[in-house]
Design a protein around this motif. Structure first.
Motif, PDB file in Angstrom:
ATOM      1  N   PHE A 360       0.978  -1.181  -0.076  1.00  0.00           N
ATOM      2  CA  PHE A 360       0.029   0.093   0.026  1.00  0.00           C
ATOM      3  C   PHE A 360       0.979   1.296  -0.016  1.00  0.00           C
ATOM      4  CE2 PHE A 360      -1.746   3.292   2.730  1.00  0.00           C
ATOM      5  CZ  PHE A 360      -2.952   3.677   2.191  1.00  0.00           C
ATOM      6  N   ILE A 361       0.624   2.160  -0.981  1.00  0.00           N
ATOM      7  CA  ILE A 361       1.375   3.210  -0.934  1.00  0.00           C
ATOM      8  C   ILE A 361       0.614   4.619  -0.234  1.00  0.00           C
ATOM      9  CG2 ILE A 361       2.398   5.045  -2.440  1.00  0.00           C
ATOM     10  CD1 ILE A 361       3.693   2.365  -2.598  1.00  0.00           C
ATOM     11  N   LEU A 368      -1.181  13.070  -5.213  1.00  0.00           N
ATOM     12  CA  LEU A 368      -0.916  14.225  -5.606  1.00  0.00           C
ATOM     13  C   LEU A 368      -0.913  14.076  -7.067  1.00  0.00           C
ATOM     14  CD1 LEU A 368       1.413  15.871  -3.393  1.00  0.00           C
ATOM     15  CD2 LEU A 368      -1.040  15.803  -3.008  1.00  0.00           C
ATOM     16  N   ARG A 369      -1.748  14.870  -8.181  1.00  0.00           N
ATOM     17  CA  ARG A 369      -1.563  14.790  -9.405  1.00  0.00           C
ATOM     18  C   ARG A 369      -0.765  15.944 -10.060  1.00  0.00           C
ATOM     19  NH1 ARG A 369      -5.005  10.729 -11.439  1.00  0.00           N
ATOM     20  NH2 ARG A 369      -6.431   9.768  -9.841  1.00  0.00           N
ATOM     21  N   LEU A 374       1.315  10.904 -11.149  1.00  0.00           N
ATOM     22  CA  LEU A 374       0.781  10.853  -9.925  1.00  0.00           C
ATOM     23  C   LEU A 374       1.884  10.517  -8.901  1.00  0.00           C
ATOM     24  CD1 LEU A 374      -1.724   7.605 -10.532  1.00  0.00           C
ATOM     25  CD2 LEU A 374      -2.219   9.980  -9.998  1.00  0.00           C
ATOM     26  N   VAL A 375       1.821  11.463  -7.893  1.00  0.00           N
ATOM     27  CA  VAL A 375       2.939  11.439  -6.673  1.00  0.00           C
ATOM     28  C   VAL A 375       2.304  11.096  -5.583  1.00  0.00           C
ATOM     29  CG1 VAL A 375       4.670  13.020  -5.733  1.00  0.00           C
ATOM     30  CG2 VAL A 375       3.926  13.201  -8.153  1.00  0.00           C
ATOM     31  N   SER A 376       3.277  10.306  -4.906  1.00  0.00           N
ATOM     32  CA  SER A 376       2.734   9.837  -3.219  1.00  0.00           C
ATOM     33  C   SER A 376       3.371  11.039  -2.673  1.00  0.00           C
ATOM     34  CB  SER A 376       3.449   8.642  -2.817  1.00  0.00           C
ATOM     35  OG  SER A 376       3.223   8.626  -1.693  1.00  0.00           O
ATOM     36  N   PRO A 377       2.348  11.489  -1.718  1.00  0.00           N
ATOM     37  CA  PRO A 377       2.717  12.659  -0.713  1.00  0.00           C
ATOM     38  C   PRO A 377       3.946  12.243   0.117  1.00  0.00           C
ATOM     39  CG  PRO A 377       0.568  11.894  -0.022  1.00  0.00           C
ATOM     40  CD  PRO A 377       1.146  11.277  -1.441  1.00  0.00           C
ATOM     41  N   ILE A 378       3.974  10.819   0.451  1.00  0.00           N
ATOM     42  CA  ILE A 378       5.179  10.396   1.269  1.00  0.00           C
ATOM     43  C   ILE A 378       6.679  10.731   0.875  1.00  0.00           C
ATOM     44  CG2 ILE A 378       6.038   8.278   2.371  1.00  0.00           C
ATOM     45  CD1 ILE A 378       3.112   7.159   2.203  1.00  0.00           C
ATOM     46  N   GLU A 379       6.654  10.705  -0.549  1.00  0.00           N
ATOM     47  CA  GLU A 379       8.003  10.779  -1.078  1.00  0.00           C
ATOM     48  C   GLU A 379       8.456  12.389  -0.907  1.00  0.00           C
ATOM     49  OE1 GLU A 379      10.037  11.013  -5.695  1.00  0.00           O
ATOM     50  OE2 GLU A 379       7.882  10.533  -5.323  1.00  0.00           O
ATOM     51  N   ILE A 380       7.486  13.423  -0.839  1.00  0.00           N
ATOM     52  CA  ILE A 380       7.844  14.833  -0.517  1.00  0.00           C
ATOM     53  C   ILE A 380       8.015  14.950   0.959  1.00  0.00           C
ATOM     54  CG2 ILE A 380       7.044  17.245  -0.763  1.00  0.00           C
ATOM     55  CD1 ILE A 380       5.462  16.276  -3.011  1.00  0.00           C
ATOM     56  N   GLU A 381       7.158  14.135   1.897  1.00  0.00           N
ATOM     57  CA  GLU A 381       7.172  14.337   3.176  1.00  0.00           C
ATOM     58  C   GLU A 381       8.513  13.751   3.866  1.00  0.00           C
ATOM     59  OE1 GLU A 381       2.394  13.656   3.569  1.00  0.00           O
ATOM     60  OE2 GLU A 381       3.893  11.998   4.364  1.00  0.00           O
ATOM     61  N   ALA A 382       9.186  12.724   3.119  1.00  0.00           N
ATOM     62  CA  ALA A 382      10.415  11.991   3.678  1.00  0.00           C
ATOM     63  C   ALA A 382      11.409  13.114   3.434  1.00  0.00           C
ATOM     64  CB  ALA A 382      10.699  10.729   2.645  1.00  0.00           C
ATOM     65  N   ARG A 434      14.122  21.257  -3.626  1.00  0.00           N
ATOM     66  CA  ARG A 434      14.294  21.330  -5.081  1.00  0.00           C
ATOM     67  C   ARG A 434      15.496  20.700  -5.431  1.00  0.00           C
ATOM     68  NH1 ARG A 434      14.322  26.546  -4.588  1.00  0.00           N
ATOM     69  NH2 ARG A 434      12.199  26.894  -5.099  1.00  0.00           N
ATOM     70  N   GLU A 435      16.564  20.508  -4.503  1.00  0.00           N
ATOM     71  CA  GLU A 435      17.769  19.670  -5.048  1.00  0.00           C
ATOM     72  C   GLU A 435      17.536  18.186  -5.061  1.00  0.00           C
ATOM     73  OE1 GLU A 435      20.119  20.808  -1.392  1.00  0.00           O
ATOM     74  OE2 GLU A 435      20.685  22.633  -2.245  1.00  0.00           O
ATOM     75  N   GLN A 436      16.406  17.877  -4.200  1.00  0.00           N
ATOM     76  CA  GLN A 436      16.231  16.199  -4.241  1.00  0.00           C
ATOM     77  C   GLN A 436      15.041  15.765  -4.984  1.00  0.00           C
ATOM     78  OE1 GLN A 436      16.480  14.573  -0.225  1.00  0.00           O
ATOM     79  NE2 GLN A 436      17.349  16.302   0.559  1.00  0.00           N
ATOM     80  N   LEU A 437      14.155  16.495  -5.476  1.00  0.00           N
ATOM     81  CA  LEU A 437      12.999  16.244  -5.961  1.00  0.00           C
ATOM     82  C   LEU A 437      12.714  17.084  -7.494  1.00  0.00           C
ATOM     83  CD1 LEU A 437      10.653  16.471  -2.987  1.00  0.00           C
ATOM     84  CD2 LEU A 437      11.442  14.419  -3.993  1.00  0.00           C
ATOM     85  N   ALA A 438      12.114  16.335  -8.542  1.00  0.00           N
ATOM     86  CA  ALA A 438      11.705  16.962  -9.439  1.00  0.00           C
ATOM     87  C   ALA A 438      11.175  18.265  -9.157  1.00  0.00           C
ATOM     88  CB  ALA A 438      10.803  16.011 -10.516  1.00  0.00           C
ATOM     89  N   ARG A 439      11.048  18.990 -10.329  1.00  0.00           N
ATOM     90  CA  ARG A 439      10.406  20.423 -10.004  1.00  0.00           C
ATOM     91  C   ARG A 439       9.112  20.258  -9.693  1.00  0.00           C
ATOM     92  NH1 ARG A 439      11.147  25.548 -14.361  1.00  0.00           N
ATOM     93  NH2 ARG A 439      10.143  27.185 -13.226  1.00  0.00           N
ATOM     94  N   TYR A 440       8.162  19.784 -10.096  1.00  0.00           N
ATOM     95  CA  TYR A 440       6.759  19.683 -10.139  1.00  0.00           C
ATOM     96  C   TYR A 440       6.351  19.158  -8.713  1.00  0.00           C
ATOM     97  CZ  TYR A 440       7.031  14.838 -11.692  1.00  0.00           C
ATOM     98  OH  TYR A 440       7.216  13.494 -11.833  1.00  0.00           O
ATOM     99  N   LYS A 441       7.539  18.430  -7.990  1.00  0.00           N
ATOM    100  CA  LYS A 441       7.199  18.015  -6.757  1.00  0.00           C
ATOM    101  C   LYS A 441       7.539  19.043  -5.537  1.00  0.00           C
ATOM    102  CE  LYS A 441       8.147  13.110  -8.331  1.00  0.00           C
ATOM    103  NZ  LYS A 441       8.836  12.164  -8.045  1.00  0.00           N
ATOM    104  N   VAL A 442       8.231  20.055  -5.919  1.00  0.00           N
ATOM    105  CA  VAL A 442       8.574  20.938  -4.832  1.00  0.00           C
ATOM    106  C   VAL A 442       7.512  21.480  -4.162  1.00  0.00           C
ATOM    107  CG1 VAL A 442      10.177  22.970  -4.309  1.00  0.00           C
ATOM    108  CG2 VAL A 442      10.985  21.214  -5.991  1.00  0.00           C
ATOM    109  N   PRO A 443       7.264  21.640  -2.965  1.00  0.00           N
ATOM    110  CA  PRO A 443       6.377  22.718  -2.373  1.00  0.00           C
ATOM    111  C   PRO A 443       6.592  23.882  -2.630  1.00  0.00           C
ATOM    112  CG  PRO A 443       6.998  21.228  -0.812  1.00  0.00           C
ATOM    113  CD  PRO A 443       7.946  21.123  -2.041  1.00  0.00           C
ATOM    114  N   VAL A 444       5.141  24.694  -2.819  1.00  0.00           N
ATOM    115  CA  VAL A 444       5.283  26.106  -2.958  1.00  0.00           C
ATOM    116  C   VAL A 444       5.341  26.930  -1.541  1.00  0.00           C
ATOM    117  CG1 VAL A 444       3.997  26.137  -5.380  1.00  0.00           C
ATOM    118  CG2 VAL A 444       2.756  26.238  -3.094  1.00  0.00           C
ATOM    119  N   ARG A 445       4.674  26.105  -0.454  1.00  0.00           N
ATOM    120  CA  ARG A 445       4.909  26.667   0.779  1.00  0.00           C
ATOM    121  C   ARG A 445       5.233  25.470   1.775  1.00  0.00           C
ATOM    122  NH1 ARG A 445       2.648  31.264   2.673  1.00  0.00           N
ATOM    123  NH2 ARG A 445       4.005  30.474   4.565  1.00  0.00           N
TER     124      ARG A 445
END
Length: 480
Positions: A360-361, A368-369, A374-382, A434-445
């Motif tokens: 389960f992801i 997040l689309r 499709l992007v799992s929020p867990i990837e950004i949260e990590a 920004r250094e570790q993720l693709a640009r579209y995955k980077v939080p704006v806030r």
């Protein structure tokens, strides 16, 4: 009686289990059947007939189990009502389910124990009868009412007992509410295995004391429950297997912390529609693997497939359908919306994991689309959790004129927003993403909160992603 004829009463009649309850009652599983048969007669005398809905609003207790067995004996449908629900929630569920009556504990026990003098109802097999209604969490809409038959409950109990490795030598604690699939599934699996069963409601000090004094070997629970026990300093060294459900993704390291005190926790997967304990992570795996949800399926007859990322399931534990409002029958239209040619559409994002399992992801609703992917929020949260200040993170998406963009919320060590707001470097957190993720995955806030909005459910509390989306949208609108 063959396996194909076994119903709920037969499961208890053939069990060597002894069940110990908080009120001092200690009774064998077959004795509870005898009580259930008398209680079924008493309910019949009150006008309850086969097929009638009976709302059950009781804590974990001998009376709750007796009433379930009475429903099994009389062909009644038990509508599970959380004893912590407010009056409006109870009234809504009773009305929508079409319950003919609601049963509470009297001062001297179930309906003041008037049923004890009733003659037992005639025993008959009701394996295919509708049996129990669970409610879904309802964090974003009115809770759906999930109908399970006796056959699905019984067959899954036998499969789950084998998956968990329960034996007659085990002492299994059932502490999750019996009104939910997690609690009832744990109880039924223990009875199927002939284990000794301790049935209690969770109260931190008492639960910790029982685990230690009774040398509990197996207990299933939420991450919140295990977190609180560990914070309390409970002696969990007797627990050889703790089924661990991750409802609160802001809690990390629980499996590792439990291992440090000698307890083995491992991830589970399930839901009301397919029942809890549907899968189990290998208890011999490392802590990282055991933290994840999913694993090997309990039933050899169960199958899964993944369609455009969504996990779809079928097997003997599958529900009969969603109960129609008013309780007349299964709501065919609502049920069909969640099925595809016999496959239950879970709404979960998953990926294969071995021949008989999956991982389960995230909930598809939480996925997040972004940027067409499709992007799992867990990837950004990590990435955000790499900051020693950040103790928990949640990421949602907000629709902007330029497209959907991720917004992150974090909790800081110490739990102070005012202190954290002065010291937390939001720009640095975004730069690290920004250094570790693709640009579209980077939080704006990246927004600091004191706590996440939480919602209670039948199996534990969950983060209210809807509230976070509303908050994120309002913050971005103000700043635009």
């Amino acid at each position: 009686m063959t396996a194909l004829e076994r119903d709920v009463l037969a499961l208890f009649e053939g069990s060597a289990s002894r069940l110990d309850f908080d009120d001092g009652i200690s009774v064998s599983a077959p004795s509870l059947v005898a009580d259930g048969l008398r209680l079924a007669t008493w309910l019949g005398e009150q006008g309850v007939v086969a097929g009638s809905r009976v709302a059950l609003q009781l804590p974990n207790s001998a009376d709750y189990v007796r009433l379930l067995l009475a429903c099994a004996a009389g062909g009644f449908v038990g509508v599970s009502v959380n004893s912590r629900y407010g009056d409006d929630e109870v009234a809504d569920l009773v009305e929508r389910s079409g319950a003919q009556m609601i049963v509470h504990n009297g001062p001297n026990g179930l309906v003041d124990s008037h049923w004890v003098s009733s003659a037992p109802i005639q025993r008959r097999s009701r394996r295919m009868n509708a049996f129990v209604v669970f409610t879904t969490s309802g964090t974003t809409s009115r809770p759906k009412m999930v109908l399970q038959r006796q056959c699905s409950i019984v067959d899954h109990a036998i499969d789950a007992a084998a998956l968990l490795g329960y034996t007659s030598d085990d002492t299994v604690m059932t502490v999750m509410p019996l009104c939910g699939t997690f609690g009832l599934g744990s109880l039924m699996a223990a009875v199927a295995a002939g284990s000794r069963v301790i049935v209690t409601d969770f109260e931190l000090g008492r639960t910790a004391g029982l685990i230690e004094s009774e040398r509990v070997t197996c207990v299933n629970g939420s991450d919140d429950m295990f977190h609180r026990l560990l914070e309390h300093g409970a002696d969990l060294s007797s627990i050889r297997l703790g089924g661990y459900a991750r409802f609160n993704t802001s809690l990390d390291g629980i499996v590792e912390r439990a291992a440090e005190v000698g307890a083995t926790l491992t991830g589970l997967y399930g839901m009301s529609e397919v029942q809890a304990l549907f899968t189990l992570r290998d208890p011999s795996g490392d802590a990282v693997d055991r933290t994840r949800a999913g694993g090997t399926m309990a039933s050899s007859s169960a199958t899964y497939r993944i369609v455009e990322g969504e996990l779809q399931l079928r097997g003997p534990s599958l529900f009969a359908g969603y109960l129609a409002e008013g309780g007349e029958c299964v709501d065919a239209d609502l049920t069909a919306q969640h099925q595809d040619n016999g496959w239950f559409r879970t709404g979960d994002l998953a990926e294969p994991n071995g021949d008989r399992g999956f991982e389960f992801i995230a909930r598809m609703a939480d996925v997040l689309r972004l940027g067409g992917f499709l992007v799992s929020p867990i990837e950004i949260e990590a990435v955000l959790l790499d900051d020693s200040q950040v103790v928990a993170a949640q990421v949602i998406s907000v629709d902007l004129p330029s497209g959907a963009r991720p917004v992150a919320f974090v909790l800081l060590s110490g739990g102070s927003v005012s202190t954290g707001a002065k010291t937390f470097d939001e720009a640095a957190a975004i730069r690290r993403c920004r250094e570790q993720l693709a640009r579209y995955k980077v939080p704006v806030r990246v927004i600091v909160l004191k706590e996440f909005p939480m919602a209670p459910g039948p199996n534990g509390t969950k983060v209210q992603k809807t509230k976070l989306r509303e908050l994120g949208a309002s913050i971005l609108e103000v700043n635009s």
